[in-house]
Design a protein around this motif. Sequence first.
Motif, PDB file in Angstrom:
ATOM      1  N   GLY A 107       3.973   8.313 -16.582  1.00 33.23           N
ATOM      2  CA  GLY A 107       3.983   7.062 -15.832  1.00 33.23           C
ATOM      3  C   GLY A 107       5.338   6.380 -15.900  1.00 33.23           C
ATOM      4  O   GLY A 107       5.789   5.778 -14.927  1.00 33.23           O
ATOM      5  N   LYS A 108       6.008   6.481 -17.049  1.00 33.88           N
ATOM      6  CA  LYS A 108       7.352   5.908 -17.186  1.00 33.88           C
ATOM      7  C   LYS A 108       8.327   6.598 -16.244  1.00 33.88           C
ATOM      8  O   LYS A 108       9.196   5.948 -15.654  1.00 33.88           O
ATOM      9  CB  LYS A 108       7.835   6.026 -18.630  1.00 33.88           C
ATOM     10  CG  LYS A 108       7.087   5.157 -19.608  1.00 33.88           C
ATOM     11  CD  LYS A 108       7.608   5.361 -21.015  1.00 33.88           C
ATOM     12  CE  LYS A 108       6.802   4.539 -22.002  1.00 33.88           C
ATOM     13  NZ  LYS A 108       7.264   4.733 -23.382  1.00 33.88           N
ATOM     14  N   ILE A 109       8.179   7.903 -16.112  1.00 37.63           N
ATOM     15  CA  ILE A 109       9.049   8.665 -15.206  1.00 37.63           C
ATOM     16  C   ILE A 109       8.777   8.249 -13.759  1.00 37.63           C
ATOM     17  O   ILE A 109       9.706   8.081 -12.974  1.00 37.63           O
ATOM     18  CB  ILE A 109       8.850  10.185 -15.404  1.00 37.63           C
ATOM     19  CG1 ILE A 109       9.306  10.588 -16.798  1.00 37.63           C
ATOM     20  CG2 ILE A 109       9.579  10.984 -14.331  1.00 37.63           C
ATOM     21  CD1 ILE A 109       8.930  11.995 -17.196  1.00 37.63           C
ATOM     22  N   ILE A 110       7.507   8.062 -13.421  1.00 37.53           N
ATOM     23  CA  ILE A 110       7.150   7.633 -12.061  1.00 37.53           C
ATOM     24  C   ILE A 110       7.752   6.266 -11.767  1.00 37.53           C
ATOM     25  O   ILE A 110       8.328   6.045 -10.696  1.00 37.53           O
ATOM     26  CB  ILE A 110       5.617   7.617 -11.881  1.00 37.53           C
ATOM     27  CG1 ILE A 110       5.068   9.049 -11.948  1.00 37.53           C
ATOM     28  CG2 ILE A 110       5.212   6.941 -10.575  1.00 37.53           C
ATOM     29  CD1 ILE A 110       3.557   9.131 -12.045  1.00 37.53           C
ATOM     30  N   VAL A 111       7.643   5.350 -12.727  1.00 33.57           N
ATOM     31  CA  VAL A 111       8.209   4.010 -12.546  1.00 33.57           C
ATOM     32  C   VAL A 111       9.727   4.091 -12.417  1.00 33.57           C
ATOM     33  O   VAL A 111      10.317   3.442 -11.549  1.00 33.57           O
ATOM     34  CB  VAL A 111       7.798   3.068 -13.701  1.00 33.57           C
ATOM     35  CG1 VAL A 111       8.567   1.759 -13.645  1.00 33.57           C
ATOM     36  CG2 VAL A 111       6.304   2.802 -13.658  1.00 33.57           C
TER      37      VAL A 111
ATOM     38  N   TRP B  57       9.680  -1.423  -5.318  1.00 28.33           N
ATOM     39  CA  TRP B  57      10.115  -2.015  -6.587  1.00 28.33           C
ATOM     40  C   TRP B  57       8.974  -2.823  -7.210  1.00 28.33           C
ATOM     41  O   TRP B  57       8.645  -2.651  -8.391  1.00 28.33           O
ATOM     42  CB  TRP B  57      11.339  -2.892  -6.358  1.00 28.33           C
ATOM     43  CG  TRP B  57      11.825  -3.597  -7.574  1.00 28.33           C
ATOM     44  CD1 TRP B  57      11.478  -4.848  -8.011  1.00 28.33           C
ATOM     45  CD2 TRP B  57      12.757  -3.093  -8.536  1.00 28.33           C
ATOM     46  NE1 TRP B  57      12.142  -5.136  -9.167  1.00 28.33           N
ATOM     47  CE2 TRP B  57      12.923  -4.083  -9.507  1.00 28.33           C
ATOM     48  CE3 TRP B  57      13.463  -1.894  -8.650  1.00 28.33           C
ATOM     49  CZ2 TRP B  57      13.780  -3.921 -10.602  1.00 28.33           C
ATOM     50  CZ3 TRP B  57      14.306  -1.738  -9.741  1.00 28.33           C
ATOM     51  CH2 TRP B  57      14.460  -2.741 -10.702  1.00 28.33           C
ATOM     52  N   SER B  58       8.400  -3.696  -6.419  1.00 25.83           N
ATOM     53  CA  SER B  58       7.313  -4.548  -6.913  1.00 25.83           C
ATOM     54  C   SER B  58       6.102  -3.715  -7.315  1.00 25.83           C
ATOM     55  O   SER B  58       5.500  -3.949  -8.366  1.00 25.83           O
ATOM     56  CB  SER B  58       6.911  -5.568  -5.850  1.00 25.83           C
ATOM     57  OG  SER B  58       7.995  -6.411  -5.539  1.00 25.83           O
ATOM     58  N   GLY B  59       5.747  -2.742  -6.493  1.00 30.62           N
ATOM     59  CA  GLY B  59       4.586  -1.915  -6.777  1.00 30.62           C
ATOM     60  C   GLY B  59       4.723  -1.134  -8.067  1.00 30.62           C
ATOM     61  O   GLY B  59       3.794  -1.097  -8.886  1.00 30.62           O
ATOM     62  N   THR B  60       5.894  -0.525  -8.271  1.00 31.75           N
ATOM     63  CA  THR B  60       6.080   0.249  -9.498  1.00 31.75           C
ATOM     64  C   THR B  60       6.075  -0.649 -10.729  1.00 31.75           C
ATOM     65  O   THR B  60       5.556  -0.268 -11.772  1.00 31.75           O
ATOM     66  CB  THR B  60       7.380   1.081  -9.465  1.00 31.75           C
ATOM     67  OG1 THR B  60       8.488   0.221  -9.222  1.00 31.75           O
ATOM     68  CG2 THR B  60       7.316   2.160  -8.412  1.00 31.75           C
TER      69      THR B  60
ATOM     70  N   GLY C 236      10.548   5.670  -9.012  1.00 37.98           N
ATOM     71  CA  GLY C 236      10.234   4.686  -7.975  1.00 37.98           C
ATOM     72  C   GLY C 236      11.256   3.572  -7.934  1.00 37.98           C
ATOM     73  O   GLY C 236      11.647   3.110  -6.858  1.00 37.98           O
ATOM     74  N   SER C 237      11.732   3.150  -9.108  1.00 39.73           N
ATOM     75  CA  SER C 237      12.739   2.091  -9.178  1.00 39.73           C
ATOM     76  C   SER C 237      14.067   2.543  -8.587  1.00 39.73           C
ATOM     77  O   SER C 237      14.713   1.792  -7.853  1.00 39.73           O
ATOM     78  CB  SER C 237      12.937   1.648 -10.630  1.00 39.73           C
ATOM     79  OG  SER C 237      11.748   1.116 -11.147  1.00 39.73           O
ATOM     80  N   VAL C 238      14.455   3.773  -8.883  1.00 38.91           N
ATOM     81  CA  VAL C 238      15.711   4.303  -8.339  1.00 38.91           C
ATOM     82  C   VAL C 238      15.623   4.409  -6.816  1.00 38.91           C
ATOM     83  O   VAL C 238      16.545   3.991  -6.097  1.00 38.91           O
ATOM     84  CB  VAL C 238      16.064   5.672  -8.970  1.00 38.91           C
ATOM     85  CG1 VAL C 238      17.199   6.356  -8.227  1.00 38.91           C
ATOM     86  CG2 VAL C 238      16.417   5.491 -10.445  1.00 38.91           C
TER      87      VAL C 238
ATOM     88  N   LEU D  29      12.803  -4.343   2.941  1.00 40.35           N
ATOM     89  CA  LEU D  29      11.403  -4.679   2.679  1.00 40.35           C
ATOM     90  C   LEU D  29      10.675  -3.515   2.000  1.00 40.35           C
ATOM     91  O   LEU D  29       9.938  -3.725   1.026  1.00 40.35           O
ATOM     92  CB  LEU D  29      10.699  -5.063   3.984  1.00 40.35           C
ATOM     93  CG  LEU D  29       9.277  -5.562   3.858  1.00 40.35           C
ATOM     94  CD1 LEU D  29       9.192  -6.790   2.957  1.00 40.35           C
ATOM     95  CD2 LEU D  29       8.712  -5.873   5.230  1.00 40.35           C
ATOM     96  N   LEU D  30      10.907  -2.303   2.481  1.00 37.89           N
ATOM     97  CA  LEU D  30      10.286  -1.132   1.878  1.00 37.89           C
ATOM     98  C   LEU D  30      10.729  -0.976   0.413  1.00 37.89           C
ATOM     99  O   LEU D  30       9.908  -0.707  -0.476  1.00 37.89           O
ATOM    100  CB  LEU D  30      10.642   0.121   2.681  1.00 37.89           C
ATOM    101  CG  LEU D  30       9.917   1.405   2.336  1.00 37.89           C
ATOM    102  CD1 LEU D  30       8.412   1.252   2.537  1.00 37.89           C
ATOM    103  CD2 LEU D  30      10.449   2.545   3.198  1.00 37.89           C
ATOM    104  N   GLY D  31      12.014  -1.181   0.161  1.00 37.29           N
ATOM    105  CA  GLY D  31      12.531  -1.118  -1.206  1.00 37.29           C
ATOM    106  C   GLY D  31      11.926  -2.179  -2.104  1.00 37.29           C
ATOM    107  O   GLY D  31      11.559  -1.914  -3.249  1.00 37.29           O
ATOM    108  N   LEU D  32      11.797  -3.391  -1.577  1.00 37.76           N
ATOM    109  CA  LEU D  32      11.182  -4.476  -2.357  1.00 37.76           C
ATOM    110  C   LEU D  32       9.720  -4.186  -2.675  1.00 37.76           C
ATOM    111  O   LEU D  32       9.252  -4.439  -3.790  1.00 37.76           O
ATOM    112  CB  LEU D  32      11.286  -5.807  -1.596  1.00 37.76           C
ATOM    113  CG  LEU D  32      12.648  -6.484  -1.594  1.00 37.76           C
ATOM    114  CD1 LEU D  32      12.661  -7.613  -0.570  1.00 37.76           C
ATOM    115  CD2 LEU D  32      13.013  -6.986  -2.979  1.00 37.76           C
TER     116      LEU D  32
END
Length: 180
Positions: free
Chosen positions: A32-36, A11-14, A39-41, A5-8
């Motif tokens: 911002g691209k690096i943050i996304v 993922w959704s937030g980023t 966050g995705s990783v 759930l935390l990962g989802l």
Amino acid sequence: MFLILLGLLLWSGTHFWKRIAPAHRARFGDKGKIIVALGSVVAIVLMYFGYSTAEGTFFWGRHPATTGINNLLMLFAFYLFAASGAKTRVTKWVRNPQLTAVKVFAIAHLLVNGDTPSFLLFGGLFAWALAEVIVLNRVSPPGPYHVVPVKKEITAIVATVVAFSLTAAIHIWLGYNPFG
């Protein structure tokens, strides 16, 4: 299942950041691209470890027929993802091929994984992709389709086979043979 759930959520937030708060996201520029990306990783790692350690109610599992259907759907999902980058002919009919690939991926995995951790992970990814499509369709109209050379179709097919083969090899290495 908390990690799933935390990962989802991460993922959704980023991924929704640009749509929900475009001015805030724009202030970060290329950072911002690096943050996304980071966050995705982190989200993928959380989902992986959450899923690999989760326990839940089991409703159905693999069957030779569903395994075959799963693999065909996964080939199609990989093709859609590759088609997005190559802008192949399928993009004439499928407006958001990467998000459609995620939805096909989720359905394929739910077909062979009928337990509550799978419902949360793959159902959550399906819901995210569906929500993204809805938001994107409201925000921007479809762009014009441009005929692409056959070379791009061949590139997408080769990328599909390579990506599918590597993913199957990783699944086998992790102890989850996708072929039965």
